[in-house]
Design an enzyme around this catalytic site. Sequence first.
Site, short mmCIF file in Angstrom:
data_model
loop_
_atom_site.label_atom_id
_atom_site.label_comp_id
_atom_site.label_asym_id
_atom_site.label_seq_id
_atom_site.Cartn_x
_atom_site.Cartn_y
_atom_site.Cartn_z
CE LYS A 127 -3.37 2.44 3.01
NZ LYS A 127 -4.29 2.33 4.16
CE LYS A 168 -6.79 8.24 8.31
NZ LYS A 168 -7.40 7.06 8.95
CG ASP A 214 -10.11 7.08 6.85
OD1 ASP A 214 -9.03 7.07 6.21
OD2 ASP A 214 -10.19 7.26 8.08
CD GLU A 235 -6.86 5.08 2.55
OE1 GLU A 235 -7.86 5.17 3.28
OE2 GLU A 235 -5.74 4.73 2.99
NE ARG A 291 -10.89 -1.36 3.64
CZ ARG A 291 -11.44 -1.63 4.82
NH1 ARG A 291 -12.52 -2.36 4.90
NH2 ARG A 291 -10.90 -1.15 5.93
#
Length: 505
Positions: free
Chosen positions: A271, A283, A353, A355, A357
């Site tokens: 990632k 967040k 949020d 993101e 995956r």
Amino acid sequence: MTNVTAIAGDITTSDADAIVVNLFDGVTSPSGATGIVDKALDGAISALIADKEITGKQGEIAMIHTLGKLPAKRVVVLGLGKREKLSANVVRQVSGAVGRYLERIGAKRAATLAHGAGIGGLDAGTSAQAMTEGTILGLYAFTQYKSRKDDEPKKELQALEIIEQDIGRLPALQAGVAKGTLLSEAVSIARGLVNEPANVVNPVKMAEVASDIAAKAGLGITVLKREEMIENSMGAMLAVTQGSANEPRLIIMEYKGDPEHPDNNIALVGKGITFDSGGISIKSAGGMWEMKGDMSGGASVIGAMHAIAALKPKLNVFGVVPAVENMPSGTAQRPGDIIRAMNGKTIEVDNTDAEGRLVLADAICYVKEKMGAKRVVDIATLTGAIVVALGHVTTGVFGTSQTMVDAVLAASKETGEKMWQLPMFEEYKRQNRSEYADVKNTGGRPAGSIAAAFFISEFTDGVEWAHLDIAGTFMAERTQGHEVKGATGVPTRTLVKLVEQLAAT
Ligand code: BES
Ligand code: MN
Ligand code: ZN
């Protein structure tokens, strides 16, 4: 970076700024080289033991000025802990601690023994490798943005000599030092990328760094830009990047270790969210800065590829990093949006949020479809839930191939980077069901890390797959052993070990 070497000789004749001898927990009269040094110091070490000022417990450090009794100015006594508990991990830890001590007292050149390679029972190469990793990584510092005054002399342990009397063991020690140095470089590459702020390491910069490393190491590299992502219908990656002013990159480094057998391969997919604000599902401010490290998985892959290129295992390895920034803006994706990944599956974006995956989904589709990957291990700072489950000690391991999971766990046992498997029981899968699309990118609060793993598994058909959630282990809260506050570089060393072990079987 400390230059570690292994040389033949007698530590008592070394004129280094300090010599490091060791002591096991509970030993009352020092033997071996420590015993000889003790005698040369007229029993100063024995006296410290007798007065219980030192006991040999793991990481304990005592220092004696030799006052001319030995050519070296100082003797440092390092506790190795209980003899029966000695391992490469312990040696790595104490080497980090003593390395920082030596630097603090201003030693520039130190000499030492191969800890644990005598009565400790470790083989010489293992000891030397662990010492080298502990020393170099324990002294790692991210200081390039700190102004320093000219009148402050820089304290740096420039050289560490592992001194060995038995010439027959020298080749193994030297090989261990070389490997430890290489792996420390790999981990330092990863740590550096993670510690750099997101205004410096954006996706374009990450691709540049990967290209430099590939060029130096003789690796192939392909970097996909937005246009190619559009051509390949990578709707999930494109959705994450659409709110950001920084262009996305899909980085693919390639090591051809078994060109005759293209299927003998593995893709390491890390990632690479260079900053995760959360997007429109933004967040909260506290601790958000840590999300500059949301590309830690990608950084560990780039670091590992540096080492793999030099070690030349007989296996083809793809190092893949979907590098994207996750930002809120007028062009950002919205909760409720429905997007389509490269494999055609539709995804309801319940929370922008989640993101990581999304970018992993398209990156995995790409290596499967376009590169012919047969095995995939992804590495991601994926879920806050894994921090709740395993804290900052252990990386969570998941997978649909128990063979791959076992291979990862076996590699992690060798490197000391702690990992633990979590279950992927089918019952959890329903958490990702969507009213409107094939799958939803969130699975609710219960078992959040497992639901996230199940989301990724929607894109891993046909490959042997394991997934590492490093959200709890990518940053160290304090300096200890070979870890320094800030980026850990986890799991770079384990990825290299995994590839080596797969190549050997
Ligand atoms: N990058 C974060 C996960 C994370 C949290 C990494 C803490 C490191 C430290 C990830 O993209 C994220 O935001 N996950 C969400 C998922 C949720 C919205 C389903 C989370 O864990 O809260
Ligand atoms: Mn996120
Ligand atoms: Zn993230």
